[in-house]
Design an enzyme around this catalytic site. Structure first.
Site, PDB file in Angstrom:
ATOM      1  CG  ASP A 330      42.959  52.549  36.187  1.00  0.00           C
ATOM      2  OD1 ASP A 330      42.508  51.661  36.923  1.00  0.00           O
ATOM      3  OD2 ASP A 330      42.789  53.761  36.395  1.00  0.00           O
ATOM      4  CE  LYS A 379      41.768  54.545  40.185  1.00  0.00           C
ATOM      5  NZ  LYS A 379      41.347  53.329  39.451  1.00  0.00           N
ATOM      6  CE  LYS A 420      33.596  54.203  40.667  1.00  0.00           C
ATOM      7  NZ  LYS A 420      34.830  54.083  39.862  1.00  0.00           N
ATOM      8  CE  LYS A 495      39.116  54.435  35.557  1.00  0.00           C
ATOM      9  NZ  LYS A 495      39.130  53.103  36.163  1.00  0.00           N
TER      10      LYS A 495
END
Length: 539
Positions: A330, A379, A420, A495
């Site tokens: 990620d 996520k 975002k 991530k």
């Protein structure tokens, strides 16, 4: 329209660091040390790695024992011709990267309502940051050099790009669909982008959101895992490499988030079971794992840029068996990068972080896919685990098993597109029962933050294929070998970074960058970066 093209024609070779000696161009720097040897083919360095081993004595007291291990590194100086194959090439990230490389190679300038803008690689650690080389002996000031010049690295302008997508839309139209770039920039790259069409991908409906079905018009036959899918992807990689006369191909998953695959004994727990399950068409083998297996068998490094568990134990074991590089999971671009930096700062400052509430809303296709619960769960896991190692490391603030409350919310709001919105509240306990609250509102153009990280992942992964090492001990004549298959050196850009089995996960942003910086420094025989500045303090 070409069935599958690339940006090779627009990306002709440019001088790179590794070519400087052979071509007579001045290098950015050279290390003058008896431990470093330069040849036309390689840089060879001897390096002493110093660590501290800790044990408890019979009274329970920690006993720290400094340890030194001698290594020898060799770096291949020849910069190869590299291809990048993106899974999800027609998505927001794929189209943005492709247009961005064309724009940089052509040195494009375009008008915006804020004035003219020129192509750059801002947001890329490798292309946009520097590293301290040392101290100028005359001025006592730091000397900093571009990170890209530390080792002989591929320049992103020279990358040849291709890939797969479940949509056959050409990249010019896909670029319009993504709605990321300025119209004045899109107009300048449109002709080249229109000739780029993705290869057919694989589509297993159970793994991605049902709302993606309207994009599906470019897929291989079959809706569950099969060895024919593995072999077709392997052929695609081989043909791409042969057609464009490439030395190496790096494969990267930039497609939608999948649901988590169930970990099942006898199915995906070992390399042997995984391959058998693929042959039998088992329903718990994900598309991303198929791409990973094909890349491993083809000897192409594979990077997973989404949060699903692509690297089930069987995939990791297969990579180790074939000594192939894998990395994930990620992309760490906006909110999570801020979280890993801020949480590290607070906890290291002795402030007890007690809760983090993270809210996001976005309107791009990633947000649309994440609006379904199974995909969101992938996520949520990657976003929620980024502070675990920092908490575990501070036994003054946190008791064993204690952990801050941490919640993550993501909502799909089509109107905001790729812009975002990320809102975070950090709540902490301070001196004498007091509290501190930090609230952050972060508006980030998602794909414009993620795309430079994707480039960084490719550049560093390729670099690691040219670095070999061995230990130097008395009587040791062992041969050079590569790094572990799991490239944890890429953690800064990810991530939920994978690490080799049995090793700790590090999510502190500062530690991740230091690891990357100091491994590169070791390869040219330099000590780790030090901010002690004793030369100024001990007067």
């Amino acid at each position: 329209m070409a069935p599958h093209s690339q940006v090779e024609d627009m990306l002709s070779s440019t001088p790179a660091a590794g070519d400087h000696v052979a071509s007579g161009v001045r290098e950015a720097f050279r290390v003058d040390s008896p431990n470093v040897v330069y040849t036309d083919k390689e840089i060879r360095s001897k390096y002493t790695y110093r660590t501290t081993n800790v044990v408890r004595d019979g009274n329970g007291t920690f006993v720290a024992r400094p340890q030194a291990t001698a290594y020898e590194f060799t770096v291949d100086r020849k910069i190869p011709k590299v291809g990048v194959m993106l899974v999800g090439w027609g998505g927001n990230n794929g189209t943005t990267i492709t247009a961005g490389i064309i724009a940089n190679r052509s040195k494009l300038t375009w008008e915006t309502r804020e004035g003219p803008r020129t192509a750059n690689y801002y947001g890329s650690l490798i292309m946009g940051s520097t590293m301290k080389l040392g101290t100028d002996t005359k001025t006592n000031r730091d000397v900093n050099i571009p990170f890209h010049d530390v080792l002989p690295m591929v320049h992103p302008n020279d990358l040849v790009i291709g890939g797969w997508d479940i949509s056959r839309m050409n990249l010019a139209d896909a670029m319009d669909r993504a709605a990321v770039l300025e119209p004045t920039l899109k107009a300048q790259v449109r002709k080249q982008m229109a000739n780029l069409v993705p290869l057919p991908s694989i589509y297993y409906p159970d793994f991605i959101a049902a709302n993606q079905g309207d994009r599906v018009d470019n897929v291989l036959a079959g809706s569950t895992a099969s060895m024919s899918h593995v072999e077709q992807i392997r052929r695609d990689i081989r043909e791409f490499k042969q057609t464009h006369h490439l030395d190496k191909v790096i494969v990267q998953w930039t497609a939608n988030t999948e649901r988590y695959a169930d970990l099942l004994d006898g199915v995906n727990d070992t390399a042997e079971n995984l391959l058998r399950s693929i042959r039998e068409g088992h329903g718990e083998i994900s598309p991303s794992s198929i791409f990973a297996v094909a890349s491993i068998l083809e000897g192409a490094p594979f990077i997973n840029g989404s949060p699903q568990n692509t690297f089930v134990p069987g995939v990791v074991q297969l990579a180790e068996k074939h000594e192939a590089f894998i990395a994930g999971d990620d992309f760490k671009s906006g909110q999570t990068k801020m979280k890993s930096a801020l949480a590290d700062f607070l906890i290291n400052a002795g402030i007890k972080l007690t809760s983090i509430a993270s809210y996001n809303h976005l309107g791009n296709n990633d947000g649309k896919n994440l609006s379904e619960q199974k995909q969101f769960r992938s996520k949520e896991i990657s976003k929620s685990t980024v502070i675990d190692d920092m908490v575990e490391a501070n036994t003054v603030l946190y008791q064993p098993g204690e952990h801050p409350d941490h919640t993550v919310v993501i909502k799909y709001m089509p109107a905001v597109g790729d812009n975002k919105r990320a809102l975070d509240e950090y709540y902490a306990e301070i001196f004498l029962g007091g509290h501190q609250t930090i609230s952050i509102f972060n508006v980030c153009e998602d794909s414009l933050l993620a795309s430079p990280l994707i480039i960084d992942l490719v550049l560093v992964a390729e670099m690691m294929t040219r670095i070999r090492w061995r230990t130097l001990t008395a009587g040791d004549d062992s041969s050079f070998k590569g790094f572990h298959s799991v490239l944890s050196i890429l953690s800064y850009m990810l991530k939920a970074p994978m690490t080799p089995p049995g090793t700790p996960v590090v999510n502190s942003l500062a530690k991740q960058r230091a690891a990357l910086t100091n491994i590169f420094r070791a390869c040219v025989g330099l000590e780790p970066e030090s901010d002690m500045t004793l030369e100024h303090k001990l007067l």
